[in-house]
Design a protein around this motif. Structure first.
Motif, PDB file in Angstrom:
ATOM      1  N   ALA A 131       0.618  -1.269   0.066  1.00  0.00           N
ATOM      2  CA  ALA A 131      -0.195  -0.174  -0.057  1.00  0.00           C
ATOM      3  C   ALA A 131       0.897   1.098  -0.132  1.00  0.00           C
ATOM      4  CB  ALA A 131      -0.853  -0.099   1.138  1.00  0.00           C
ATOM      5  N   ARG A 132       1.894   1.330   0.768  1.00  0.00           N
ATOM      6  CA  ARG A 132       2.916   2.357   0.725  1.00  0.00           C
ATOM      7  C   ARG A 132       3.606   2.601  -0.580  1.00  0.00           C
ATOM      8  NH1 ARG A 132       5.502   3.800   6.378  1.00  0.00           N
ATOM      9  NH2 ARG A 132       3.752   3.452   7.677  1.00  0.00           N
ATOM     10  N   LEU A 133       3.848   1.587  -1.010  1.00  0.00           N
ATOM     11  CA  LEU A 133       4.589   1.611  -2.442  1.00  0.00           C
ATOM     12  C   LEU A 133       3.550   2.055  -3.431  1.00  0.00           C
ATOM     13  CD1 LEU A 133       6.541  -1.693  -2.524  1.00  0.00           C
ATOM     14  CD2 LEU A 133       7.333   0.457  -2.639  1.00  0.00           C
ATOM     15  N   LYS A 134       2.418   1.625  -3.478  1.00  0.00           N
ATOM     16  CA  LYS A 134       1.117   2.275  -4.254  1.00  0.00           C
ATOM     17  C   LYS A 134       1.103   3.721  -4.174  1.00  0.00           C
ATOM     18  CE  LYS A 134      -0.436  -1.666  -6.422  1.00  0.00           C
ATOM     19  NZ  LYS A 134      -0.493  -1.896  -7.890  1.00  0.00           N
ATOM     20  N   ARG A 135       0.833   4.077  -2.940  1.00  0.00           N
ATOM     21  CA  ARG A 135       0.785   5.443  -2.607  1.00  0.00           C
ATOM     22  C   ARG A 135       1.780   6.353  -3.118  1.00  0.00           C
ATOM     23  NH1 ARG A 135       0.363   5.112   2.731  1.00  0.00           N
ATOM     24  NH2 ARG A 135      -1.801   4.450   2.373  1.00  0.00           N
ATOM     25  N   LEU A 136       3.223   5.799  -3.167  1.00  0.00           N
ATOM     26  CA  LEU A 136       4.365   6.424  -3.754  1.00  0.00           C
ATOM     27  C   LEU A 136       3.953   6.612  -5.382  1.00  0.00           C
ATOM     28  CD1 LEU A 136       7.165   5.264  -1.628  1.00  0.00           C
ATOM     29  CD2 LEU A 136       6.411   7.559  -1.689  1.00  0.00           C
ATOM     30  N   VAL A 137       3.632   5.419  -5.860  1.00  0.00           N
ATOM     31  CA  VAL A 137       3.237   5.525  -7.118  1.00  0.00           C
ATOM     32  C   VAL A 137       2.139   6.450  -7.535  1.00  0.00           C
ATOM     33  CG1 VAL A 137       2.412   4.360  -9.250  1.00  0.00           C
ATOM     34  CG2 VAL A 137       3.929   3.350  -7.887  1.00  0.00           C
ATOM     35  N   GLU A 138       1.154   6.720  -6.797  1.00  0.00           N
ATOM     36  CA  GLU A 138      -0.024   7.657  -7.056  1.00  0.00           C
ATOM     37  C   GLU A 138       0.381   9.030  -6.758  1.00  0.00           C
ATOM     38  OE1 GLU A 138      -2.982   6.697  -3.914  1.00  0.00           O
ATOM     39  OE2 GLU A 138      -3.404   4.797  -4.910  1.00  0.00           O
ATOM     40  N   ARG A 139       1.514   9.405  -6.114  1.00  0.00           N
ATOM     41  CA  ARG A 139       1.865  10.676  -5.793  1.00  0.00           C
ATOM     42  C   ARG A 139       3.368  11.001  -6.713  1.00  0.00           C
ATOM     43  NH1 ARG A 139      -0.349  11.001  -0.686  1.00  0.00           N
ATOM     44  NH2 ARG A 139      -2.384  10.578  -0.935  1.00  0.00           N
ATOM     45  N   GLY A 140       3.437  10.078  -7.682  1.00  0.00           N
ATOM     46  CA  GLY A 140       4.624  10.415  -8.696  1.00  0.00           C
ATOM     47  C   GLY A 140       5.999   9.879  -8.211  1.00  0.00           C
ATOM     48  N   TRP A 141       6.195   9.344  -7.135  1.00  0.00           N
ATOM     49  CA  TRP A 141       7.641   9.266  -6.680  1.00  0.00           C
ATOM     50  C   TRP A 141       8.356   7.776  -7.310  1.00  0.00           C
ATOM     51  CZ3 TRP A 141      10.077  12.809  -3.829  1.00  0.00           C
ATOM     52  CH2 TRP A 141       9.535  13.770  -3.328  1.00  0.00           C
ATOM     53  N   LEU A 142       7.291   6.865  -7.544  1.00  0.00           N
ATOM     54  CA  LEU A 142       7.786   5.678  -7.952  1.00  0.00           C
ATOM     55  C   LEU A 142       6.878   5.330  -9.052  1.00  0.00           C
ATOM     56  CD1 LEU A 142       7.956   3.225  -4.900  1.00  0.00           C
ATOM     57  CD2 LEU A 142       9.848   4.451  -6.173  1.00  0.00           C
ATOM     58  N   VAL A 143       7.276   4.458  -9.929  1.00  0.00           N
ATOM     59  CA  VAL A 143       6.624   3.769 -11.031  1.00  0.00           C
ATOM     60  C   VAL A 143       6.421   2.451 -11.002  1.00  0.00           C
ATOM     61  CG1 VAL A 143       6.773   3.319 -13.549  1.00  0.00           C
ATOM     62  CG2 VAL A 143       7.363   5.642 -12.693  1.00  0.00           C
ATOM     63  N   GLU A 144       5.472   1.742 -10.901  1.00  0.00           N
ATOM     64  CA  GLU A 144       5.212   0.178 -11.164  1.00  0.00           C
ATOM     65  C   GLU A 144       5.486  -0.189 -12.708  1.00  0.00           C
ATOM     66  OE1 GLU A 144       2.190  -2.902  -9.215  1.00  0.00           O
ATOM     67  OE2 GLU A 144       1.531  -1.312  -9.601  1.00  0.00           O
ATOM     68  N   ALA A 145       6.741  -0.443 -12.785  1.00  0.00           N
ATOM     69  CA  ALA A 145       7.084  -0.893 -13.952  1.00  0.00           C
ATOM     70  C   ALA A 145       6.404  -2.244 -14.638  1.00  0.00           C
ATOM     71  CB  ALA A 145       8.674  -1.133 -14.308  1.00  0.00           C
ATOM     72  N   LYS A 146       6.546  -3.163 -13.672  1.00  0.00           N
ATOM     73  CA  LYS A 146       6.073  -4.660 -13.895  1.00  0.00           C
ATOM     74  C   LYS A 146       4.930  -4.611 -12.739  1.00  0.00           C
ATOM     75  CE  LYS A 146      10.149  -6.554 -14.077  1.00  0.00           C
ATOM     76  NZ  LYS A 146      11.109  -7.505 -14.186  1.00  0.00           N
ATOM     77  N   PRO A 147       3.990  -5.475 -12.749  1.00  0.00           N
ATOM     78  CA  PRO A 147       3.390  -5.714 -11.547  1.00  0.00           C
ATOM     79  C   PRO A 147       3.845  -6.105 -10.535  1.00  0.00           C
ATOM     80  CG  PRO A 147       2.277  -6.594 -13.484  1.00  0.00           C
ATOM     81  CD  PRO A 147       3.336  -6.192 -14.051  1.00  0.00           C
ATOM     82  N   GLY A 148       3.953  -5.567  -9.211  1.00  0.00           N
ATOM     83  CA  GLY A 148       4.431  -5.873  -8.154  1.00  0.00           C
ATOM     84  C   GLY A 148       5.862  -5.397  -7.918  1.00  0.00           C
ATOM     85  N   ARG A 149       6.508  -4.686  -8.900  1.00  0.00           N
ATOM     86  CA  ARG A 149       7.830  -4.266  -9.095  1.00  0.00           C
ATOM     87  C   ARG A 149       7.932  -2.748  -9.130  1.00  0.00           C
ATOM     88  NH1 ARG A 149      10.391  -7.984  -6.504  1.00  0.00           N
ATOM     89  NH2 ARG A 149      12.236  -7.006  -6.923  1.00  0.00           N
ATOM     90  N   PHE A 150       8.371  -1.934  -8.090  1.00  0.00           N
ATOM     91  CA  PHE A 150       8.430  -0.435  -8.165  1.00  0.00           C
ATOM     92  C   PHE A 150       9.876   0.031  -8.273  1.00  0.00           C
ATOM     93  CE2 PHE A 150       4.865  -2.479  -5.784  1.00  0.00           C
ATOM     94  CZ  PHE A 150       3.812  -1.709  -6.132  1.00  0.00           C
ATOM     95  N   THR A 151       9.984   0.974  -9.339  1.00  0.00           N
ATOM     96  CA  THR A 151      10.993   1.520  -9.626  1.00  0.00           C
ATOM     97  C   THR A 151      10.913   3.250  -9.456  1.00  0.00           C
ATOM     98  OG1 THR A 151      10.968   1.864 -11.934  1.00  0.00           O
ATOM     99  CG2 THR A 151      11.806  -0.103 -11.265  1.00  0.00           C
ATOM    100  N   LEU A 152      12.050   3.738  -9.392  1.00  0.00           N
ATOM    101  CA  LEU A 152      12.145   5.464  -9.184  1.00  0.00           C
ATOM    102  C   LEU A 152      11.565   5.946 -10.484  1.00  0.00           C
ATOM    103  CD1 LEU A 152      15.679   5.960  -7.860  1.00  0.00           C
ATOM    104  CD2 LEU A 152      13.525   5.914  -6.471  1.00  0.00           C
ATOM    105  N   ALA A 153      10.880   7.020 -10.348  1.00  0.00           N
ATOM    106  CA  ALA A 153      10.317   7.838 -11.306  1.00  0.00           C
ATOM    107  C   ALA A 153      11.532   8.357 -12.461  1.00  0.00           C
ATOM    108  CB  ALA A 153       9.439   8.893 -10.910  1.00  0.00           C
ATOM    109  N   SER A 154      11.535   8.614 -13.436  1.00  0.00           N
ATOM    110  CA  SER A 154      12.531   8.645 -14.379  1.00  0.00           C
ATOM    111  C   SER A 154      13.347  10.075 -13.965  1.00  0.00           C
ATOM    112  CB  SER A 154      12.211   8.807 -15.646  1.00  0.00           C
ATOM    113  OG  SER A 154      11.426   9.783 -15.821  1.00  0.00           O
TER     114      SER A 154
END
Length: 176
Positions: A131-154
């Motif tokens: 949930a924390r990782l998804k929150r970071l995706v929603e706010r533009g900090w991370l990108v979910e490149a593949k399902p369940g794998r989170f990387t930094l926004a470019s």
């Protein structure tokens, strides 16, 4: 009357034999299940030990504390409204540092739970980390490149994030 009683006795004896055979089968299944449980328990313990060792090694490289970061709870700001990673809470900074360290492989929820100092064997803790990782995706900090794998926004710099990963209380003297 005697024939009726004899028939009932024979039926009861057959039922006892059936139940004894079933009991024998259930006991054999129980022995097998206990062996599987024992092996899985050993496997889980070995896995958790390996994760703890990996976490210790990562903590010395990145400067992360092996225990749960303590910091004030606050909302995660949107990326465009924040000056930098230091605007995030200590926990989120640690997650961002782990994502930076993971690079293109991406950070998973189980590893994020370990970074947060949570029990990675607990499904609820892993889901909390997700949930924390998804929150970071929603706010533009991370990108979910593949399902369940989170990387930094470019646009984020991995070196700066790793340096801040230990928290905003002090900057590390190592460079990435």
């Amino acid at each position: 009357m005697r024939a009726v009683l004899e028939t009932r006795r024979k039926a009861a004896a057959v039922r006892v034999d059936e139940l004894e055979a079933e009991l024998k089968r259930v006991r054999a299944d129980l022995v097998d299940a206990e062996e599987v449980l024992k092996l899985r328990t050993i496997g889980l313990e070995q896995y958790l030990e390996a994760l703890a060792e990996e976490d210790q090694q990562a903590g010395t490289v990145v400067g992360l504390s092996p225990r749960k970061p303590v910091g004030p709870r606050r909302a995660v700001p949107h990326r465009q409204n924040a000056a930098g990673v230091e605007d995030l809470s200590v926990d989120y900074q640690a997650v961002m540092a782990a994502a930076a360290e993971a690079g293109n492989d991406g950070l998973g929820a189980r590893r994020a739970a370990v970074v947060l100092g949570w029990d990675s064997a607990s499904a609820s803790r892993v889901e909390g980390a997700r949930a924390r990782l998804k929150r970071l995706v929603e706010r533009g900090w991370l990108v979910e490149a593949k399902p369940g794998r989170f990387t930094l926004a470019s646009e984020l710099q991995a070196d700066e994030i790793v340096r801040l990963g230990g928290g905003s209380s002090g900057r590390s003297s190592t460079s990435g």
